[in-house]
Structures are given as C-alpha cells and as structure tokens.
Design an enzyme around this catalytic site. Structure first.
Site, PDB file in Angstrom:
ATOM      1  N   THR A  80      -9.565   5.863  18.551  1.00 42.98           N
ATOM      2  CA  THR A  80     -10.168   7.359  18.639  1.00 42.98           C
ATOM      3  C   THR A  80     -11.700   7.357  18.136  1.00 42.98           C
ATOM      4  O   THR A  80     -11.955   6.461  17.376  1.00 42.98           O
ATOM      5  CB  THR A  80      -9.435   8.375  18.019  1.00 42.98           C
ATOM      6  OG1 THR A  80     -10.036   9.551  18.104  1.00 42.98           O
ATOM      7  CG2 THR A  80      -9.111   8.047  16.535  1.00 42.98           C
ATOM      8  N   ASP A  92     -10.125  -0.836   7.108  1.00 40.36           N
ATOM      9  CA  ASP A  92     -10.492   0.105   8.175  1.00 40.36           C
ATOM     10  C   ASP A  92      -9.794   1.139   8.274  1.00 40.36           C
ATOM     11  O   ASP A  92      -8.469   1.228   8.668  1.00 40.36           O
ATOM     12  CB  ASP A  92     -10.709  -0.722   9.634  1.00 40.36           C
ATOM     13  CG  ASP A  92     -10.814   0.224  10.591  1.00 40.36           C
ATOM     14  OD1 ASP A  92     -10.832  -0.301  11.797  1.00 40.36           O
ATOM     15  OD2 ASP A  92     -11.007   1.438  10.458  1.00 40.36           O
ATOM     16  N   ASN A 103      -3.809   2.764  10.908  1.00 38.81           N
ATOM     17  CA  ASN A 103      -3.753   1.750   9.785  1.00 38.81           C
ATOM     18  C   ASN A 103      -3.046   2.192   8.675  1.00 38.81           C
ATOM     19  O   ASN A 103      -3.049   1.681   7.724  1.00 38.81           O
ATOM     20  CB  ASN A 103      -4.948   1.134   9.290  1.00 38.81           C
ATOM     21  CG  ASN A 103      -5.661   0.309  10.529  1.00 38.81           C
ATOM     22  OD1 ASN A 103      -4.920   0.045  11.415  1.00 38.81           O
ATOM     23  ND2 ASN A 103      -6.631  -0.100  10.214  1.00 38.81           N
ATOM     24  N   LYS A 153      -8.718   3.575   9.810  1.00 40.81           N
ATOM     25  CA  LYS A 153      -8.289   4.326  11.055  1.00 40.81           C
ATOM     26  C   LYS A 153      -7.036   4.715  10.898  1.00 40.81           C
ATOM     27  O   LYS A 153      -6.033   4.135  10.211  1.00 40.81           O
ATOM     28  CB  LYS A 153      -8.368   3.462  12.133  1.00 40.81           C
ATOM     29  CG  LYS A 153      -9.830   3.414  12.683  1.00 40.81           C
ATOM     30  CD  LYS A 153      -9.795   2.882  14.384  1.00 40.81           C
ATOM     31  CE  LYS A 153      -8.879   1.537  14.410  1.00 40.81           C
ATOM     32  NZ  LYS A 153      -9.664   0.433  13.868  1.00 40.81           N
ATOM     33  N   ASP A 182      -3.747  -2.918   6.817  1.00 39.28           N
ATOM     34  CA  ASP A 182      -5.043  -3.546   7.418  1.00 39.28           C
ATOM     35  C   ASP A 182      -4.610  -4.200   8.705  1.00 39.28           C
ATOM     36  O   ASP A 182      -3.696  -5.395   8.541  1.00 39.28           O
ATOM     37  CB  ASP A 182      -5.667  -4.458   6.720  1.00 39.28           C
ATOM     38  CG  ASP A 182      -7.199  -4.920   7.204  1.00 39.28           C
ATOM     39  OD1 ASP A 182      -7.219  -4.948   8.477  1.00 39.28           O
ATOM     40  OD2 ASP A 182      -7.909  -5.288   6.667  1.00 39.28           O
TER      41      ASP A 182
HETATM   42  C1  LIG Z   1      -2.011  -7.002   4.907  1.00 36.62           C
HETATM   43  O1  LIG Z   1      -1.937  -6.767   6.340  1.00 36.62           O
HETATM   44  C2  LIG Z   1      -2.483  -7.540   7.140  1.00 36.62           C
HETATM   45  C3  LIG Z   1      -3.091  -8.824   6.831  1.00 36.62           C
HETATM   46  C4  LIG Z   1      -3.613  -9.260   8.105  1.00 36.62           C
HETATM   47  C5  LIG Z   1      -3.360  -9.038   9.294  1.00 36.62           C
HETATM   48  C6  LIG Z   1      -3.618  -9.802  10.477  1.00 36.62           C
HETATM   49  O2  LIG Z   1      -3.310  -9.835  11.544  1.00 36.62           O
HETATM   50  N1  LIG Z   1      -4.942 -10.596  10.152  1.00 36.62           N
HETATM   51  C7  LIG Z   1      -5.370 -11.134  11.219  1.00 36.62           C
HETATM   52  C8  LIG Z   1      -4.690 -11.760  12.320  1.00 36.62           C
HETATM   53  C9  LIG Z   1      -5.245 -12.634  13.560  1.00 36.62           C
HETATM   54  C10 LIG Z   1      -6.874 -12.846  13.150  1.00 36.62           C
HETATM   55  C11 LIG Z   1      -7.344 -12.345  12.016  1.00 36.62           C
HETATM   56  C12 LIG Z   1      -6.826 -11.647  11.154  1.00 36.62           C
HETATM   57  C13 LIG Z   1      -2.552  -7.794   9.460  1.00 36.62           C
HETATM   58  C14 LIG Z   1      -2.116  -7.262   8.436  1.00 36.62           C
HETATM   59  N2  LIG Z   1      -1.269  -6.062   8.701  1.00 36.62           N
HETATM   60  C15 LIG Z   1      -0.755  -5.686   9.547  1.00 36.62           C
HETATM   61  O3  LIG Z   1      -0.760  -6.080  10.512  1.00 36.62           O
HETATM   62  C16 LIG Z   1       0.236  -4.338   9.195  1.00 36.62           C
HETATM   63  C17 LIG Z   1       1.312  -4.044  10.768  1.00 36.62           C
HETATM   64  S1  LIG Z   1       2.525  -5.256  10.579  1.00 36.62           S
HETATM   65  C18 LIG Z   1       3.440  -4.968   9.368  1.00 36.62           C
HETATM   66  C19 LIG Z   1       4.127  -3.824   9.129  1.00 36.62           C
HETATM   67  C20 LIG Z   1       4.735  -3.338   7.937  1.00 36.62           C
HETATM   68  N3  LIG Z   1       5.554  -2.392   8.124  1.00 36.62           N
HETATM   69  C21 LIG Z   1       5.700  -1.559   9.227  1.00 36.62           C
HETATM   70  N4  LIG Z   1       6.420  -0.426   9.469  1.00 36.62           N
HETATM   71  C22 LIG Z   1       6.359   0.135  10.757  1.00 36.62           C
HETATM   72  C23 LIG Z   1       5.626  -1.044  11.351  1.00 36.62           C
HETATM   73  C24 LIG Z   1       5.177  -1.749  10.384  1.00 36.62           C
HETATM   74  C25 LIG Z   1       4.220  -2.904  10.592  1.00 36.62           C
END
Ligand SMILES: COc1ccc(C(=O)Nc2ccccc2)cc1NC(=O)CCSCc1cnc2[nH]ccc2c1
Length: 270
Positions: A169, A134, A139, A136, A152
């Site tokens: 948005t 996505d 992301n 957006k 993601d």
């Molecule tokens: C491959 O990535 C991901 C894969 C899975 C999921 C996820 O949460 N899945 C999920 C959760 C629960 C239920 C179902 C599915 C999240 C991510 N990715 C992030 O969350 C990116 C920001 S966190 C990292 C990061 C890095 N580098 C930065 N620099 C500044 C901030 C920052 C933040």
C-alpha cells in the site's frame, strides 16, 4: 539457543505459516528444549538468481545483534547444500493488521501501547545504526501476550498480503519519498503518525479511491479528523506532530515516548 551448528534434524517441522519471496515459513519445535520457533527456509538457487547472498549475510549479521522485546528475534541460522534456514521467533497471535480488521479500530490504550512499542523498537534500532526497518503494517506481528513485534520480512514479498494495492500500500509513504527527495529515518516517524491514525480510526488518513488522490493528499498533508469515532485531543495532537511535511519538524522518537497521550495511555509492559 547458541549452538555450534544447527540442522533440520534438531526441529520437528509443523504447519506452514507464511510465504516469502525467497521461500516458505514453517512453525517448528526445537526437539531438545521444546521451544516453538518459525523456520524460514530460503532456497540458495533463489538467492543466486537475485544475487542476495551478500544482502542476506549482512542482514543476518545485523539481526543477530538485535535484542529488543518489540523486534522479532533471529535466534540462529544454518544452511545445507540447497537451503539457508533462519530460526526466527514465532509471534503466536499473528499479523496485527488482521486483528485491526477484525476489531475495526483499537482503544486509545491499545493504540498508545502499540505506538510506544514501535517508537521504543525504532529508537533501539536507530541506536544500533539499523534504519532499514520497514514498519509497513504487514511487518507487524503480535506475540502470545499480544505484544507488538516488528518482523522485518527482509525482501520477502508477502503473497497473502491483504492490502488493496499490488506493490504494497502507498498509504504509508512519506511526502519526501513521493517527491523522491533524500529521506532518512524520519520517514519512520511519519509512518508512526499514519499507523497511530489508522489504529484509532480504522483506516489511514490519506486514503482515497484513486492512488493519485492518495499521493496528492499525502504531499499536501491533507489531514482531517472525523467527528466519529471520538478520539481524544491528545491523540490528535500527537498525530498532528508526526504528520508534518518538513521531516526535521516531526516529533522525535524520544518525544513520542514523553507525549502526554502516550504517558497517560500506553501500557508500560508493552
Ligand atoms: C528477524 O526477522 C527476519 C530476518 C530476516 C528475514 C529475511 O527473510 N531476510 C532475507 C531473506 C532473503 C534475502 C535477504 C534477506 C526475515 C525475517 N522475518 C520474517 O520473515 C518475519 C516473518 S516469518 C516469522 C514469523 C513469526 N511469527 C509469525 N506469526 C504468524 C506468522 C509468522 C511468521
């Protein structure tokens, strides 16, 4: 970073860097290698409440197989009694949108490099049958070299989102999404057109005071290019070939990479 099983003890936890719907994200250093990562701590109780165990498991399987310079890496994951922890790549220069707000708009070379990176990452994901990407703006992150990373955010709702609308948005919605028609990954090509416009002009093409006006402008594809700032004819040509109502007529990801504006301006090193 493969290892039979990880635990929190393998990491020194650093500062809090973000918020997701399912938990918080911390900077961390893996003790053995000194490697800096982002640890996303997801509470199982939350997953139970939203019945997201299966979704997260499926997502981890998908993400684990992805390896592209412009897609944020999921290196590993582990869990204990109450938490699932994702070991994610850390993008040291943070959110691309904060940079865009700071500098107002990007040069044609910077914009073309980001568009080429996005097209490459999306083409890779589509080849891997992953189209739930996505793109957006929230992301998109930048690594230490300023390279774009599609991060993601899964199902996280970013509590610190800077966007002016509540539910994220609407500027990026494709007409078929608004008209609730069936949509496929061609929506990503539309979004690439929106992002390219916003990178060059500093705001999205169909922005309006009222949300209804934005939706009307999108379904009408009411696209116009201001006289200032100066933007090359090639850039406008690419944008005009992406912001096309008929999703089957939008420029394909491969054609984006071959477009004269991209060939001339994008930095091949991403
Ligand atoms: C491959 O990535 C991901 C894969 C899975 C999921 C996820 O949460 N899945 C999920 C959760 C629960 C239920 C179902 C599915 C999240 C991510 N990715 C992030 O969350 C990116 C920001 S966190 C990292 C990061 C890095 N580098 C930065 N620099 C500044 C901030 C920052 C933040």
């Amino acid at each position: 970073m493969e290892k039979p099983e990880w635990s929190m003890h393998d990491f020194e936890i650093g500062k809090y860097i973000g918020e997701g719907k399912f938990g918080k994200v911390y900077l961390a250093r893996e003790k053995q290698s000194g490697y800096v990562v982002a640890l996303k701590v997801i509470f199982k109780a939350k997953l139970d409440k939203y019945r997201f165990h299966a979704h997260l498991r499926r997502e981890i399987e998908i993400q684990h197989g992805l390896d592209h310079p412009n897609v944020l890496r999921l290196f590993a994951w582990f869990h204990d009694a109450e938490r699932v922890v994702l070991v994610l790549e850390y993008a040291a220069r943070g959110e691309l949108y904060k940079l865009l707000r700071t500098v107002r708009r990007f040069s044609e070379r910077t914009a073309a490099t980001y568009v080429a990176s996005l097209a490459g990452a999306l083409a890779y994901c589509h080849k891997k049958q992953v189209i739930h990407r996505d793109i957006k703006p929230e992301n998109l992150l930048l690594d230490i070299e300023g390279r774009l990373k599609i991060a993601d955010f899964g199902w996280a709702v970013r509590s610190n989102a800077k966007r002016h609308t509540l539910c994220g948005t609407i500027d990026y919605l494709a007409p078929e999404m608004i008209e609730k028609k069936a949509h496929d990954h061609a929506v990503d090509n539309w979004t690439l057109g929106i992002l390219c416009y916003e990178f060059l002009y500093g705001s999205p093409p169909f922005e309006a005071a009222e949300q209804d006006d934005t939706l009307r402008r999108i379904v009408k594809v009411d696209l116009s290019f201001p006289t200032t700032p100066y933007v090359s004819a090639e850039a406008k040509d690419l944008i005009s070939k992406l912001l096309v109502k008929d999703s089957s007529k939008r420029l394909s990801l491969d054609d984006i990479m071959k477009h004269p504006w991209i060939v001339k301006n994008a930095d091949p090193s991403g």
